[in-house]
Design a protein around this motif. Structure first.
Motif, short mmCIF file in Angstrom:
data_model
loop_
_atom_site.label_atom_id
_atom_site.label_comp_id
_atom_site.label_asym_id
_atom_site.label_seq_id
_atom_site.Cartn_x
_atom_site.Cartn_y
_atom_site.Cartn_z
N ARG B 39 -14.87 -20.85 16.88
CA ARG B 39 -14.33 -20.70 18.24
C ARG B 39 -15.22 -21.29 19.31
O ARG B 39 -14.74 -21.82 20.30
CB ARG B 39 -14.11 -19.23 18.54
CG ARG B 39 -12.98 -18.67 17.72
CD ARG B 39 -12.57 -17.35 18.26
NE ARG B 39 -11.75 -16.67 17.28
CZ ARG B 39 -11.11 -15.55 17.51
NH1 ARG B 39 -11.20 -14.97 18.68
NH2 ARG B 39 -10.39 -15.00 16.58
N ARG B 91 -13.97 -13.76 8.48
CA ARG B 91 -13.32 -13.88 9.79
C ARG B 91 -14.35 -14.15 10.88
O ARG B 91 -15.39 -13.50 10.92
CB ARG B 91 -12.58 -12.58 10.12
CG ARG B 91 -11.48 -12.27 9.13
CD ARG B 91 -10.22 -12.97 9.56
NE ARG B 91 -9.39 -13.24 8.41
CZ ARG B 91 -8.06 -13.27 8.44
NH1 ARG B 91 -7.43 -13.05 9.56
NH2 ARG B 91 -7.37 -13.55 7.38
N THR B 94 -14.84 -11.53 16.94
CA THR B 94 -13.99 -11.56 18.12
C THR B 94 -14.86 -11.85 19.34
O THR B 94 -16.03 -11.48 19.39
CB THR B 94 -13.29 -10.22 18.33
OG1 THR B 94 -14.26 -9.19 18.13
CG2 THR B 94 -12.17 -10.04 17.32
N GLU B 95 -14.26 -12.53 20.26
CA GLU B 95 -15.01 -12.91 21.46
C GLU B 95 -15.35 -11.68 22.31
O GLU B 95 -14.54 -10.77 22.42
CB GLU B 95 -14.14 -13.85 22.32
CG GLU B 95 -14.46 -15.31 22.09
CD GLU B 95 -13.59 -16.16 22.98
OE1 GLU B 95 -14.06 -16.50 24.08
OE2 GLU B 95 -12.45 -16.44 22.60
N ALA B 127 -5.87 -21.06 24.37
CA ALA B 127 -6.88 -20.22 23.74
C ALA B 127 -6.25 -19.39 22.62
O ALA B 127 -6.87 -19.19 21.57
CB ALA B 127 -7.52 -19.30 24.78
N LEU B 128 -5.02 -18.95 22.85
CA LEU B 128 -4.33 -18.15 21.82
C LEU B 128 -4.03 -18.99 20.59
O LEU B 128 -4.19 -18.53 19.46
CB LEU B 128 -3.02 -17.60 22.40
CG LEU B 128 -3.14 -16.33 23.22
CD1 LEU B 128 -1.82 -16.01 23.87
CD2 LEU B 128 -3.59 -15.18 22.32
N ARG B 130 -5.65 -21.65 19.61
CA ARG B 130 -6.93 -21.91 18.95
C ARG B 130 -7.38 -20.69 18.15
O ARG B 130 -7.88 -20.81 17.04
CB ARG B 130 -8.00 -22.29 19.98
CG ARG B 130 -7.92 -23.75 20.41
CD ARG B 130 -9.24 -24.16 21.04
NE ARG B 130 -9.26 -25.55 21.42
CZ ARG B 130 -9.59 -26.54 20.59
NH1 ARG B 130 -9.91 -26.28 19.35
NH2 ARG B 130 -9.60 -27.79 21.01
N SER B 131 -7.20 -19.52 18.77
CA SER B 131 -7.60 -18.29 18.11
C SER B 131 -6.76 -18.05 16.85
O SER B 131 -7.28 -17.69 15.80
CB SER B 131 -7.49 -17.13 19.09
OG SER B 131 -7.25 -15.94 18.40
N THR B 134 -7.89 -20.10 13.88
CA THR B 134 -9.04 -19.64 13.10
C THR B 134 -8.65 -18.52 12.14
O THR B 134 -9.44 -18.16 11.27
CB THR B 134 -10.17 -19.12 14.02
OG1 THR B 134 -9.69 -18.00 14.76
CG2 THR B 134 -10.67 -20.19 14.96
N GLN B 135 -7.44 -17.98 12.29
CA GLN B 135 -7.03 -16.86 11.44
C GLN B 135 -6.26 -17.29 10.20
O GLN B 135 -6.09 -16.50 9.28
CB GLN B 135 -6.15 -15.87 12.25
CG GLN B 135 -6.82 -15.30 13.47
CD GLN B 135 -8.03 -14.45 13.12
OE1 GLN B 135 -7.98 -13.62 12.22
NE2 GLN B 135 -9.13 -14.67 13.83
N GLU B 186 0.14 -11.72 17.28
CA GLU B 186 -0.79 -11.53 18.39
C GLU B 186 -0.04 -11.32 19.70
O GLU B 186 -0.54 -10.72 20.63
CB GLU B 186 -1.68 -12.76 18.54
CG GLU B 186 -2.90 -12.74 17.64
CD GLU B 186 -3.77 -13.96 17.87
OE1 GLU B 186 -3.68 -14.55 18.96
OE2 GLU B 186 -4.53 -14.30 16.96
#
Lengths: 176, 208
Positions: B39, B91, B94-95, B127-128, B130-131, B134-135, B186
Motif C-alpha cells: 500500500r 495480509r 491496515t493503514e 484508494a478503495l 487499491r486497497s 491488496t486483498q 468493503e
C-alpha cells in the motif's frame, strides 16, 4: 445459453475473442437475463476503475540511488579467461617442476613410486572388501543402503530447512 | 537508443553506466507493479530499488534467448514483493489514521444523494480500489497489475508469470470478479451496488 456459460464467456466477449456465433448467443442472453447483465456491468465498472487508477511516479533520485549503490557492488561482467596468460601459467609450472627435478630437489621417480604403492594398497583393500561383500546377501546390503539413505535424507532435510530458503532467495527463485 | 538486451550486454562487458538507462526505462513500471501489492508508495519505491539491485547482481543469469529483459525484471519484482508480503504476514497491515482524523473522513460518502451518479467510481475511491487490490490472491493481482498498470499483452503476462495464455485470461477474469466482490464487501452500498452474485463466489473458490 445458460448463466454459467454466459458468465464464463463474458471476458472473452468484451475482449472480442468470441466467434461471431458465440458472441451473438452471449448478447442474446445478456438482453434477457438481468443477473448476467448486472455481472457484466459490474465487471465493466471494475475494468473502468482499474483503468482510471493513477500511476505513481518513482522517487526523483531513483536512478541515482541505484547507480550509487551498484558502484560499490562487484561487477556482473563475465570473467574472461585470457588464454596467453593461462598458457604461460601452465608452462611456468612445468618449467619449475622440471628445474626442481634436475636439481634433485624433487624426486619424480620416488613420487611416482609412492603413488603406485598407494594404488596397490587401495587395490588390495578393494579386493578384501569385495570378498567380504560375497558373504552378505543382496537383501542385507540393500537394507543397509536404504537405512543409510534415510539417515542422509533426514540430515539433509534438517540442514536444508534452515538454509534452503536463504539459498532460494539468493538464487532469485524466479520460478513460482 | 539501444535496446534492453544490448544494454545488458554492455553491462556484462564491464560498462556499469549502461545500467542507468535500463533503470530509467523500467523504474515507473516496476514501482507501479509493486505498488499493486504494497500500500505504501515509499515501500513500493524501496522494493523496486531492491528489484534493480537483484537484477544487477544476477545479470549474468539473464538469458536473452529465453525472453525479454522486462519479462525477467518483472519476475524478480514479483518475487521481491512476495518475499516482502511473506515477511509481513499474508495480509498487509491496515493503514493507521492520522491523529486528528476520524474514520468517517477516511471512508468516502457514497450515499445516493452524496454521489449523484452511484454507478460511477469517483476519483476519491481510487484508494478503495487499491486497497481491494491488496486483498485478492497474489496471482490474480499480479496478472491485473501487469495488464492494467504495465499494459502488457496477454502473451507477455503469460511469459512473465510462466503460465499459459488461457490461465492469464482466467486469472484476469477471476481477479476482476474477486475485486468486484472485495469492493462490494468493503462498500456494500456504493461502488458496485449489491454484493456479487453467489455464482461468482463459487467460481472464485476454484483455484488454478
Amino acid at each position: 445459453m445458460n448463466c454459467s456459460a454466459c458468465s464464463s464467456r463474458l471476458a472473452a466477449y468484451r475482449d472480442g475473442d468470441l466467434s461471431r456465433a458465440d458472441a451473438r448467443l452471449v448478447s442474446e442472453h445478456l438482453a434477457g437475463c438481468s443477473a448476467c447483465k448486472a455481472l457484466d456491468a459490474r465487471m465493466r465498472r471494475v475494468d473502468a476503475a482499474l483503468t482510471r487508477i493513477v500511476l505513481i511516479e518513482p522517487a526523483p533520485d531513483f536512478t541515482a540511488t541505484i547507480m550509487a549503490k551498484i558502484a560499490a557492488m562487484p561487477s556482473p561482467a563475465r570473467r574472461r579467461v585470457v588464454w596467453p596468460w593461462f598458457a604461460a601459467y601452465v608452462f611456468a609450472t612445468w618449467a619449475v617442476v622440471a628445474m626442481l627435478s634436475a636439481l634433485h630437489v624433487l624426486n619424480l621417480s620416488a613420487i611416482v613410486g609412492r603413488i603406485g604403492g598407494f594404488a596397490g594398497q587401495a587395490g588390495v583393500a578393494l579386493e578384501t572388501l569385495s570378498r567380504l561383500g560375497g558373504h552378505f546377501h543382496v537383501a542385507d546390503v540393500a537394507a543397509i543402503a536404504v537405512a543409510i539413505e534415510i539417515i542422509l535424507l533426514a540430515v539433509a532435510a534438517t540442514a536444508g530447512r534452515k538454509y534452503l530458503p536463504r539459498l532460494g532467495s539468493a538464487l532469485l527463485g524466479a520460478r513460482s | 537508443m539501444p535496446g534492453d538486451e544490448t544494454l545488458v550486454a554492455l553491462v556484462l562487458k564491464g560498462d556499469t553506466q549502461a545500467f542507468a538507462p535500463l533503470v530509467e526505462r523500467h523504474q515507473r513500471g516496476v514501482v507501479n507493479f509493486i505498488h499493486a501489492s504494497v500500500r505504501s508508495a515509499e515501500d513500493a519505491n524501496d522494493l523496486s530499488q531492491e528489484t534493480f539491485m537483484r537484477a544487477y547482481a544476477h545479470l549474468r543469469t539473464f538469458n536473452p534467448d529465453l525472453g525479454k529483459f522486462s519479462t525477467w525484471l518483472y519476475q524478480i519484482a514479483r518475487n521481491v514483493a512476495r518475499t516482502h508480503l511473506g515477511k509481513e504476514g499474508r495480509r498487509p497491515p491496515t493503514e493507521d489514521l492520522y491523529e486528528d482524523e476520524t474514520i468517517e473522513q477516511r471512508i468516502p460518502d457514497t450515499r445516493r444523494d452524496a454521489a449523484p451518479d452511484a454507478t460511477l467510481i469517483a476519483g476519491e475511491d481510487e484508494a478503495l480500489v487499491r486497497s481491494a487490490l491488496t486483498q485478492i490472491p497474489e496471482k490474480m493481482r499480479a496478472a491485473l497489475a501487469l495488464r492494467y498498470f504495465n499494459h502488457l499483452e496477454y502473451q507477455e503476462i503469460a511469459d512473465t508469470m510462466q503460465v499459459t495464455l488461457g490461465n492469464v485470461k482466467t486469472l484476469i477474469h477471476r481477479g476482476k470478479a474477486a475485486l468486484a466482490r472485495e469492493l462490494s464487501v468493503e462498500h456494500p452500498t456504493g461502488l458496485l451496488g449489491a454484493s456479487a452474485p453467489q455464482e461468482i463466489r463459487g467460481r472464485e473458490l476454484l483455484s488454478l
